[in-house]
Motif scaffolding. Structure first.
Motif, PDB file in Angstrom:
ATOM      1  N   ASN A 152       0.832  -1.197   0.000  1.00  0.00           N
ATOM      2  CA  ASN A 152       0.000   0.000   0.000  1.00  0.00           C
ATOM      3  C   ASN A 152       0.873   1.255   0.000  1.00  0.00           C
ATOM      4  OD1 ASN A 152      -2.386  -1.638   0.363  1.00  0.00           O
ATOM      5  ND2 ASN A 152      -1.791  -1.833   2.491  1.00  0.00           N
ATOM      6  N   LEU A 153       0.386   2.308  -0.649  1.00  0.00           N
ATOM      7  CA  LEU A 153       1.072   3.599  -0.677  1.00  0.00           C
ATOM      8  C   LEU A 153       0.112   4.692  -0.250  1.00  0.00           C
ATOM      9  CD1 LEU A 153       3.023   3.421  -4.049  1.00  0.00           C
ATOM     10  CD2 LEU A 153       3.918   3.056  -1.748  1.00  0.00           C
ATOM     11  N   MET A 154       0.664   5.784   0.272  1.00  0.00           N
ATOM     12  CA  MET A 154      -0.131   6.917   0.712  1.00  0.00           C
ATOM     13  C   MET A 154       0.638   8.204   0.461  1.00  0.00           C
ATOM     14  SD  MET A 154      -0.288   9.355   3.391  1.00  0.00           S
ATOM     15  CE  MET A 154       0.789   8.674   4.603  1.00  0.00           C
ATOM     16  N   SER A 155      -0.081   9.231   0.033  1.00  0.00           N
ATOM     17  CA  SER A 155       0.516  10.565  -0.032  1.00  0.00           C
ATOM     18  C   SER A 155      -0.529  11.578   0.434  1.00  0.00           C
ATOM     19  CB  SER A 155       0.995  10.898  -1.452  1.00  0.00           C
ATOM     20  OG  SER A 155      -0.093  10.985  -2.328  1.00  0.00           O
ATOM     21  N   LYS A 156      -0.047  12.604   1.110  1.00  0.00           N
ATOM     22  CA  LYS A 156      -0.940  13.634   1.647  1.00  0.00           C
ATOM     23  C   LYS A 156      -0.241  14.970   1.536  1.00  0.00           C
ATOM     24  CE  LYS A 156      -3.140  15.089   5.943  1.00  0.00           C
ATOM     25  NZ  LYS A 156      -3.221  14.857   7.375  1.00  0.00           N
ATOM     26  N   TYR A 157      -1.004  15.999   1.169  1.00  0.00           N
ATOM     27  CA  TYR A 157      -0.453  17.343   1.092  1.00  0.00           C
ATOM     28  C   TYR A 157      -1.312  18.268   1.945  1.00  0.00           C
ATOM     29  CZ  TYR A 157       1.538  21.631  -0.672  1.00  0.00           C
ATOM     30  OH  TYR A 157       2.172  22.849  -0.758  1.00  0.00           O
ATOM     31  N   ASP A 158      -0.673  19.001   2.856  1.00  0.00           N
ATOM     32  CA  ASP A 158      -1.375  19.957   3.711  1.00  0.00           C
ATOM     33  C   ASP A 158      -1.304  21.335   3.076  1.00  0.00           C
ATOM     34  OD1 ASP A 158      -1.957  18.078   5.756  1.00  0.00           O
ATOM     35  OD2 ASP A 158       0.100  18.265   6.494  1.00  0.00           O
ATOM     36  N   PHE A 159      -2.443  21.814   2.545  1.00  0.00           N
ATOM     37  CA  PHE A 159      -2.486  23.150   1.957  1.00  0.00           C
ATOM     38  C   PHE A 159      -2.396  24.214   3.041  1.00  0.00           C
ATOM     39  CE2 PHE A 159      -4.572  20.424  -1.151  1.00  0.00           C
ATOM     40  CZ  PHE A 159      -3.883  20.771  -2.296  1.00  0.00           C
ATOM     41  N   ASN A 160      -3.126  24.008   4.117  1.00  0.00           N
ATOM     42  CA  ASN A 160      -3.056  24.866   5.294  1.00  0.00           C
ATOM     43  C   ASN A 160      -3.562  24.050   6.488  1.00  0.00           C
ATOM     44  OD1 ASN A 160      -5.963  25.116   5.414  1.00  0.00           O
ATOM     45  ND2 ASN A 160      -5.833  26.675   3.802  1.00  0.00           N
ATOM     46  N   HIS A 161      -3.767  24.695   7.622  1.00  0.00           N
ATOM     47  CA  HIS A 161      -4.192  24.004   8.841  1.00  0.00           C
ATOM     48  C   HIS A 161      -5.560  23.326   8.689  1.00  0.00           C
ATOM     49  CE1 HIS A 161      -4.409  23.072  13.066  1.00  0.00           C
ATOM     50  NE2 HIS A 161      -5.577  23.689  13.158  1.00  0.00           N
ATOM     51  N   ASN A 162      -6.431  23.868   7.820  1.00  0.00           N
ATOM     52  CA  ASN A 162      -7.793  23.359   7.684  1.00  0.00           C
ATOM     53  C   ASN A 162      -8.045  22.537   6.423  1.00  0.00           C
ATOM     54  OD1 ASN A 162      -8.760  24.647  10.071  1.00  0.00           O
ATOM     55  ND2 ASN A 162      -8.701  26.581   8.956  1.00  0.00           N
ATOM     56  N   LEU A 163      -7.087  22.468   5.508  1.00  0.00           N
ATOM     57  CA  LEU A 163      -7.332  21.802   4.232  1.00  0.00           C
ATOM     58  C   LEU A 163      -6.144  20.939   3.818  1.00  0.00           C
ATOM     59  CD1 LEU A 163      -9.184  21.493   1.724  1.00  0.00           C
ATOM     60  CD2 LEU A 163      -7.960  23.448   0.738  1.00  0.00           C
ATOM     61  N   SER A 164      -6.449  19.675   3.496  1.00  0.00           N
ATOM     62  CA  SER A 164      -5.416  18.762   2.992  1.00  0.00           C
ATOM     63  C   SER A 164      -6.048  17.836   1.956  1.00  0.00           C
ATOM     64  CB  SER A 164      -4.789  17.962   4.129  1.00  0.00           C
ATOM     65  OG  SER A 164      -5.744  17.116   4.723  1.00  0.00           O
ATOM     66  N   ALA A 165      -5.205  17.240   1.136  1.00  0.00           N
ATOM     67  CA  ALA A 165      -5.652  16.257   0.149  1.00  0.00           C
ATOM     68  C   ALA A 165      -4.833  14.989   0.356  1.00  0.00           C
ATOM     69  CB  ALA A 165      -5.454  16.795  -1.264  1.00  0.00           C
ATOM     70  N   LYS A 166      -5.498  13.833   0.258  1.00  0.00           N
ATOM     71  CA  LYS A 166      -4.825  12.568   0.520  1.00  0.00           C
ATOM     72  C   LYS A 166      -5.175  11.558  -0.565  1.00  0.00           C
ATOM     73  CE  LYS A 166      -4.281   8.987   4.029  1.00  0.00           C
ATOM     74  NZ  LYS A 166      -4.799   8.430   5.269  1.00  0.00           N
ATOM     75  N   LEU A 167      -4.188  10.770  -0.966  1.00  0.00           N
ATOM     76  CA  LEU A 167      -4.377   9.702  -1.935  1.00  0.00           C
ATOM     77  C   LEU A 167      -3.844   8.413  -1.339  1.00  0.00           C
ATOM     78  CD1 LEU A 167      -5.024   8.678  -4.831  1.00  0.00           C
ATOM     79  CD2 LEU A 167      -2.647   9.242  -5.396  1.00  0.00           C
ATOM     80  N   ASP A 168      -4.686   7.384  -1.283  1.00  0.00           N
ATOM     81  CA  ASP A 168      -4.295   6.056  -0.807  1.00  0.00           C
ATOM     82  C   ASP A 168      -4.381   5.081  -1.963  1.00  0.00           C
ATOM     83  OD1 ASP A 168      -3.879   6.538   1.966  1.00  0.00           O
ATOM     84  OD2 ASP A 168      -6.040   6.637   2.247  1.00  0.00           O
ATOM     85  N   ILE A 169      -3.376   4.243  -2.110  1.00  0.00           N
ATOM     86  CA  ILE A 169      -3.404   3.151  -3.083  1.00  0.00           C
ATOM     87  C   ILE A 169      -3.234   1.862  -2.303  1.00  0.00           C
ATOM     88  CG2 ILE A 169      -2.329   2.120  -5.098  1.00  0.00           C
ATOM     89  CD1 ILE A 169      -1.289   4.903  -5.832  1.00  0.00           C
ATOM     90  N   ASN A 170      -4.315   1.088  -2.234  1.00  0.00           N
ATOM     91  CA  ASN A 170      -4.293  -0.205  -1.556  1.00  0.00           C
ATOM     92  C   ASN A 170      -4.166  -1.316  -2.586  1.00  0.00           C
ATOM     93  OD1 ASN A 170      -4.656   0.886   1.060  1.00  0.00           O
ATOM     94  ND2 ASN A 170      -6.829   1.162   0.607  1.00  0.00           N
ATOM     95  N   ASN A 171      -3.442  -2.378  -2.245  1.00  0.00           N
ATOM     96  CA  ASN A 171      -3.186  -3.485  -3.161  1.00  0.00           C
ATOM     97  C   ASN A 171      -2.540  -2.933  -4.438  1.00  0.00           C
ATOM     98  OD1 ASN A 171      -3.046  -6.009  -4.302  1.00  0.00           O
ATOM     99  ND2 ASN A 171      -5.253  -6.259  -4.562  1.00  0.00           N
ATOM    100  N   LEU A 172      -1.392  -2.345  -4.276  1.00  0.00           N
ATOM    101  CA  LEU A 172      -0.672  -1.631  -5.329  1.00  0.00           C
ATOM    102  C   LEU A 172      -0.579  -2.401  -6.641  1.00  0.00           C
ATOM    103  CD1 LEU A 172       1.076   0.831  -6.124  1.00  0.00           C
ATOM    104  CD2 LEU A 172       3.034  -0.390  -5.170  1.00  0.00           C
ATOM    105  N   PHE A 173      -0.340  -3.691  -6.581  1.00  0.00           N
ATOM    106  CA  PHE A 173      -0.159  -4.476  -7.801  1.00  0.00           C
ATOM    107  C   PHE A 173      -1.453  -5.136  -8.279  1.00  0.00           C
ATOM    108  CE2 PHE A 173       3.992  -4.291  -5.678  1.00  0.00           C
ATOM    109  CZ  PHE A 173       4.665  -3.569  -6.653  1.00  0.00           C
ATOM    110  N   ASP A 174      -2.589  -4.799  -7.639  1.00  0.00           N
ATOM    111  CA  ASP A 174      -3.935  -5.189  -8.070  1.00  0.00           C
ATOM    112  C   ASP A 174      -4.085  -6.690  -8.293  1.00  0.00           C
ATOM    113  OD1 ASP A 174      -6.572  -4.556  -8.636  1.00  0.00           O
ATOM    114  OD2 ASP A 174      -6.201  -4.402 -10.780  1.00  0.00           O
ATOM    115  N   LYS A 175      -3.626  -7.478  -7.328  1.00  0.00           N
ATOM    116  CA  LYS A 175      -3.771  -8.928  -7.420  1.00  0.00           C
ATOM    117  C   LYS A 175      -5.012  -9.374  -6.660  1.00  0.00           C
ATOM    118  CE  LYS A 175       1.089  -9.936  -8.016  1.00  0.00           C
ATOM    119  NZ  LYS A 175       2.225 -10.757  -7.577  1.00  0.00           N
TER     120      LYS A 175
END
Length: 76
Positions: free
Chosen positions: A42-65
Motif C-alpha cells: 500500500n502507498l499513501m501521499s498527503k499534502y497539507d495546503f493549510n491548517h484546515n485543508l489537505s488532500a490525501k491519496l491512498d493506493i491499496n493493493n498496489l499491484f492489483d492482485k
C-alpha cells in the motif's frame, strides 16, 4: 502482520506499507480450498495546503492482485 512507515518533508507526507497474510485453508462443499500466504503493498501521499485543508491519496493493493480473503470462514 502489518508494517507501515511515513516520511514528512514539509507539507508533503509520503508513506508505504505491507500487510502480510499467512496461509489459510478451508472446506467448501466437501472440497478443501487453500490460499497461500500473500502480501499486500500500500502507498499513501498527503499534502497539507493549510491548517484546515489537505488532500490525501491512498493506493491499496498496489499491484492489483486477487486473493481469496474468506477461505475458512463460516457464513450462514
Amino acid at each position: 502482520m502489518k508494517l507501515f512507515t511515513t516520511y514528512k518533508p514539509g507539507k508533503l507526507n509520503l508513506g508505504g506499507g505491507i500487510h502480510w497474510i499467512s496461509e489459510t485453508d478451508g472446506v467448501y462443499q466437501g472440497e478443501t480450498i487453500n490460499q497461500a500466504s500473500y502480501m499486500l503493498e500500500n502507498l499513501m501521499s498527503k499534502y497539507d495546503f493549510n491548517h484546515n485543508l489537505s488532500a490525501k491519496l491512498d493506493i491499496n493493493n498496489l499491484f492489483d492482485k486477487n486473493y481469496n480473503s474468506n477461505v475458512g470462514s463460516f457464513v450462514t
